[in-house]
Design a protein around this motif. Sequence first.
Motif, PDB file in Angstrom:
ATOM      1  N   ASP A  42       0.828  -1.212   0.000  1.00 14.24           N
ATOM      2  CA  ASP A  42       0.000   0.000   0.000  1.00 14.24           C
ATOM      3  C   ASP A  42       0.862   1.262   0.000  1.00 14.24           C
ATOM      4  O   ASP A  42       0.567   2.226  -0.703  1.00 14.24           O
ATOM      5  CB  ASP A  42      -0.947   0.011   1.198  1.00 14.24           C
ATOM      6  N   ALA A  43       1.937   1.250   0.783  1.00 11.05           N
ATOM      7  CA  ALA A  43       2.836   2.409   0.836  1.00 11.05           C
ATOM      8  C   ALA A  43       3.508   2.631  -0.518  1.00 11.05           C
ATOM      9  O   ALA A  43       3.649   3.771  -0.967  1.00 11.05           O
ATOM     10  CB  ALA A  43       3.883   2.222   1.923  1.00 11.05           C
ATOM     11  N   GLN A  45       2.314   1.810  -3.434  1.00  7.20           N
ATOM     12  CA  GLN A  45       1.305   2.308  -4.370  1.00  7.20           C
ATOM     13  C   GLN A  45       0.999   3.780  -4.111  1.00  7.20           C
ATOM     14  O   GLN A  45       0.805   4.547  -5.047  1.00  7.20           O
ATOM     15  CB  GLN A  45       0.035   1.468  -4.285  1.00  7.20           C
ATOM     16  N   ARG A  46       0.961   4.186  -2.847  1.00  5.13           N
ATOM     17  CA  ARG A  46       0.733   5.602  -2.534  1.00  5.13           C
ATOM     18  C   ARG A  46       1.876   6.465  -3.053  1.00  5.13           C
ATOM     19  O   ARG A  46       1.677   7.607  -3.443  1.00  5.13           O
ATOM     20  CB  ARG A  46       0.575   5.805  -1.032  1.00  5.13           C
ATOM     21  N   THR A  49       1.437   7.359  -6.850  1.00  6.17           N
ATOM     22  CA  THR A  49       0.270   8.126  -7.281  1.00  6.17           C
ATOM     23  C   THR A  49       0.095   9.327  -6.362  1.00  6.17           C
ATOM     24  O   THR A  49       0.414   9.271  -5.180  1.00  6.17           O
ATOM     25  CB  THR A  49      -1.012   7.273  -7.236  1.00  6.17           C
ATOM     26  N   SER A  51      -2.144  11.867  -4.280  1.00  6.37           N
ATOM     27  CA  SER A  51      -3.443  11.830  -3.612  1.00  6.37           C
ATOM     28  C   SER A  51      -4.340  12.956  -4.123  1.00  6.37           C
ATOM     29  O   SER A  51      -3.865  13.951  -4.675  1.00  6.37           O
ATOM     30  CB  SER A  51      -3.261  11.962  -2.100  1.00  6.37           C
ATOM     31  N   GLU A  86       0.633  17.448   4.977  1.00  9.84           N
ATOM     32  CA  GLU A  86       0.325  16.176   4.307  1.00  9.84           C
ATOM     33  C   GLU A  86       1.007  16.101   2.942  1.00  9.84           C
ATOM     34  O   GLU A  86       1.554  15.063   2.569  1.00  9.84           O
ATOM     35  CB  GLU A  86      -1.193  16.020   4.153  1.00  9.84           C
ATOM     36  N   TRP A  90       4.041  13.423   1.753  1.00 14.93           N
ATOM     37  CA  TRP A  90       3.982  12.650   0.514  1.00 14.93           C
ATOM     38  C   TRP A  90       5.225  12.926  -0.322  1.00 14.93           C
ATOM     39  O   TRP A  90       5.850  12.003  -0.843  1.00 14.93           O
ATOM     40  CB  TRP A  90       2.710  13.004  -0.270  1.00 14.93           C
TER      41      TRP A  90
END
Length: 128
Positions: A42-43, A45-46, A49, A51, A86, A90
């Motif tokens: 999941d990390a 994939q984040r 991409t 957010s 945030e 990222w």
Amino acid sequence: MSITIRKTGNKEYAYMAHRDGARMVQSYIGPLTRPEVRRRVDAAQRATTMSLHTMRLFAGVDPSTLSLQRDAAAIIACLLEQGDLEDLRWLAGVYPESTIIDVVLSAKDVSARARNFWMVWFEVPDAS
């Protein structure tokens, strides 16, 4: 680096792929049923991409045309100028610190005020 998922029977397994010179190397991470493997996938994939929260800063841009590699300098400059905490988390997860510092020092889109702040933040000596 990328993560691929292979399905064998009813189970899914994660592998990390990266280049080592001219060779492509795949390393086994584990089954997706394990929580630590799922978190790692999941990390990853984040990190590939942007957010929706971060996309708000690129309102005039079609998201499908943005490339994290090709447009790295513009993305970094925009987030350093206008991003919130945030967005910056990222950013730090996607780009290495050396790339961010290069943009701070060279991008014309970074204001003098922001450049000075980030130079202090990253402890970059003043070039003047």
